[in-house]
Design a protein around this motif. Structure first.
Motif, PDB file in Angstrom:
ATOM      1  N   GLN A  16     -37.130 -45.995  39.638  1.00  0.00           N
ATOM      2  CA  GLN A  16     -38.538 -45.759  41.040  1.00  0.00           C
ATOM      3  C   GLN A  16     -38.357 -44.843  40.918  1.00  0.00           C
ATOM      4  O   GLN A  16     -38.775 -43.665  41.651  1.00  0.00           O
ATOM      5  N   VAL A  61     -43.643 -46.572  38.349  1.00  0.00           N
ATOM      6  CA  VAL A  61     -43.620 -47.555  39.664  1.00  0.00           C
ATOM      7  C   VAL A  61     -43.737 -47.980  39.424  1.00  0.00           C
ATOM      8  O   VAL A  61     -43.449 -49.205  40.393  1.00  0.00           O
ATOM      9  N   ALA A  62     -45.242 -48.551  38.827  1.00  0.00           N
ATOM     10  CA  ALA A  62     -45.507 -50.005  38.279  1.00  0.00           C
ATOM     11  C   ALA A  62     -44.750 -50.911  37.779  1.00  0.00           C
ATOM     12  O   ALA A  62     -44.387 -51.492  37.977  1.00  0.00           O
ATOM     13  N   TYR A  71     -41.048 -51.099  37.721  1.00  0.00           N
ATOM     14  CA  TYR A  71     -40.158 -51.533  37.972  1.00  0.00           C
ATOM     15  C   TYR A  71     -40.744 -52.731  39.539  1.00  0.00           C
ATOM     16  O   TYR A  71     -40.002 -52.494  40.083  1.00  0.00           O
ATOM     17  N   ASN A  72     -41.914 -52.785  39.539  1.00  0.00           N
ATOM     18  CA  ASN A  72     -42.457 -53.569  40.735  1.00  0.00           C
ATOM     19  C   ASN A  72     -41.889 -55.026  40.624  1.00  0.00           C
ATOM     20  O   ASN A  72     -44.114 -55.362  39.859  1.00  0.00           O
ATOM     21  N   PRO A  80     -46.281 -45.982  47.712  1.00  0.00           N
ATOM     22  CA  PRO A  80     -45.530 -45.537  47.223  1.00  0.00           C
ATOM     23  C   PRO A  80     -43.653 -45.226  47.995  1.00  0.00           C
ATOM     24  O   PRO A  80     -42.748 -45.115  46.914  1.00  0.00           O
ATOM     25  N   ARG A 102     -34.671 -53.614  47.089  1.00  0.00           N
ATOM     26  CA  ARG A 102     -36.033 -53.861  45.914  1.00  0.00           C
ATOM     27  C   ARG A 102     -36.784 -54.408  46.722  1.00  0.00           C
ATOM     28  O   ARG A 102     -36.756 -54.844  47.463  1.00  0.00           O
ATOM     29  N   THR A 103     -38.589 -53.338  46.565  1.00  0.00           N
ATOM     30  CA  THR A 103     -39.075 -54.170  47.022  1.00  0.00           C
ATOM     31  C   THR A 103     -40.319 -54.771  45.858  1.00  0.00           C
ATOM     32  O   THR A 103     -39.746 -54.264  44.574  1.00  0.00           O
ATOM     33  N   HIS A 104     -40.930 -55.853  46.342  1.00  0.00           N
ATOM     34  CA  HIS A 104     -42.030 -55.984  44.892  1.00  0.00           C
ATOM     35  C   HIS A 104     -42.968 -56.119  45.737  1.00  0.00           C
ATOM     36  O   HIS A 104     -42.911 -56.867  47.037  1.00  0.00           O
ATOM     37  N   THR A 105     -44.670 -55.568  45.633  1.00  0.00           N
ATOM     38  CA  THR A 105     -45.686 -55.974  46.654  1.00  0.00           C
ATOM     39  C   THR A 105     -46.745 -55.983  45.274  1.00  0.00           C
ATOM     40  O   THR A 105     -47.410 -55.080  44.553  1.00  0.00           O
ATOM     41  N   SER A 106     -48.027 -56.199  46.049  1.00  0.00           N
ATOM     42  CA  SER A 106     -48.927 -57.238  45.193  1.00  0.00           C
ATOM     43  C   SER A 106     -50.266 -57.386  45.764  1.00  0.00           C
ATOM     44  O   SER A 106     -50.114 -57.484  47.302  1.00  0.00           O
ATOM     45  N   THR A 111     -45.847 -58.488  50.150  1.00  0.00           N
ATOM     46  CA  THR A 111     -44.765 -58.372  49.641  1.00  0.00           C
ATOM     47  C   THR A 111     -43.408 -58.901  50.134  1.00  0.00           C
ATOM     48  O   THR A 111     -43.060 -59.744  51.339  1.00  0.00           O
TER      49      THR A 111
END
Length: 309
Positions: free
Chosen positions: A117, A175-176, A178-179, A265, A293-297, A301
């Motif tokens: 990312q 980027v998408a 590895y989210n 991002p 590490r980050t995950h957002t949807s 988040t």
């Protein structure tokens, strides 16, 4: 090799290399090309590769800024603000030239998605900037997936002395990709919080981290990071969230989950502007942590950070 431009455009080639000799030759040529053009040059690569570049440059090395990426870029999320922008912003009126090697064979599986990312986000962070950033990749030591990702995150690739356009280039796709959902940690201590519980959740995190072996400055770093993330959850993430703390692979890991969504991002990867008030929370977390590490949807988040014991 020639990646020089005279205008304000940003160039971001990947260099595929297969030996120490090739690495030294290609990187030194890149550096000397910049020095000949009067460009400020920085080299941020892992320690053993720093030695190769220095030796190949000889006396030219005195005109170059050197950084050990295993230290300066231990957390991939810190590289754009703390290494690349930190150097480029000290030369605002000049085109800069940087070698940045954020991916090496010693990187862990947990670190790699953040590395990929990072490589993708360089393209957004430096769009329109007068800069050239060369990113070396060891073809003999890195996996086929890592090399394939490099083709997606770099608009051009240099291999066997020839530069070509990468037909796979699409940085936002990486980027998408590895989210990634981070999953729930087993055997973690979890505490729910809202605005009234912010002091208590910070103390909870410090107590648990201390019991897992964190001490001194590292424990202060954890307290700062938890305070920033939990406050962000209350202010921007729906008003509440959960904090989890556990030990993993010689590190203490903290995770904050909330109902908010990160839409930028580059959040946490832009240096703070002079006089900026607020908006520094995630930047501070990247600064103190060994990995973020980050995950957002749309569902919320999750931000997870690691600190070595």
């Amino acid at each position: 090799m020639s990646t020089a431009t005279t205008d304000g455009t940003f160039t971001h080639p990947a260099l595929f290399y297969r030996s120490g000799a090739e690495y030294a030759d290609r990187t030194a040529a890149f550096v000397r090309e910049g020095l000949a053009a009067g460009e400020p040059v920085a080299v941020a690569v892992p320690g053993p590769n720093l030695d190769l570049v220095r030796a190949e440059l000889g006396t030219d090395a005195r005109d170059v800024t050197f950084l050990d990426m295993t230290e300066a870029g231990r957390n991939p999320g810190r590289i754009i603000p703390g290494v690349l922008r930190a150097f480029a912003d000290t030369h605002p009126e000049e085109r800069v030239r940087i070698i940045g090697e954020p991916v090496w064979a010693g990187r862990s599986a947990a670190e790699y998605p953040a590395c990929a990312q990072h490589e993708a986000l360089i393209n957004a962070a430096f769009a329109g900037r007068a800069a050239t950033i060369l990113c070396p990749y060891d073809e003999t030591a890195l996996s086929a997936q890592v090399l394939a990702d490099a083709l997606v995150t770099h608009p051009t690739v240099i291999a066997q002395g020839r530069e070509r356009v990468s037909e796979a280039y699409d940085w936002s796709a990486v980027v998408a990709r590895y989210n990634e959902p981070l999953g729930h940690a087993p055997e973690a201590d979890v505490l729910a919080f809202g605005a009234a519980e912010l002091p208590g959740v910070r103390h909870f995190a410090v107590d648990r981290a201390a019991s897992l072996g964190l001490a001194g400055q590292r424990l202060q770093d954890l307290e700062l990071a938890v305070a920033e993330l939990t406050t962000n959850s209350v202010v921007h993430g729906g008003g509440d969230g959960t904090l989890a703390v556990w030990a993993e692979a010689g590190q203490v890991v903290c995770e904050v989950r909330d109902a908010g969504r990160l839409t930028d991002p580059l959040a946490g990867r832009r240096p703070a502007e002079r006089g900026q008030i607020g908006g520094r929370g995630l930047l501070l977390v990247h600064h103190v942590a060994d990995l973020v590490r980050t995950h957002t949807s749309d569902d919320g988040t999750t931000i997870r950070f690691h600190l070595g014991v």
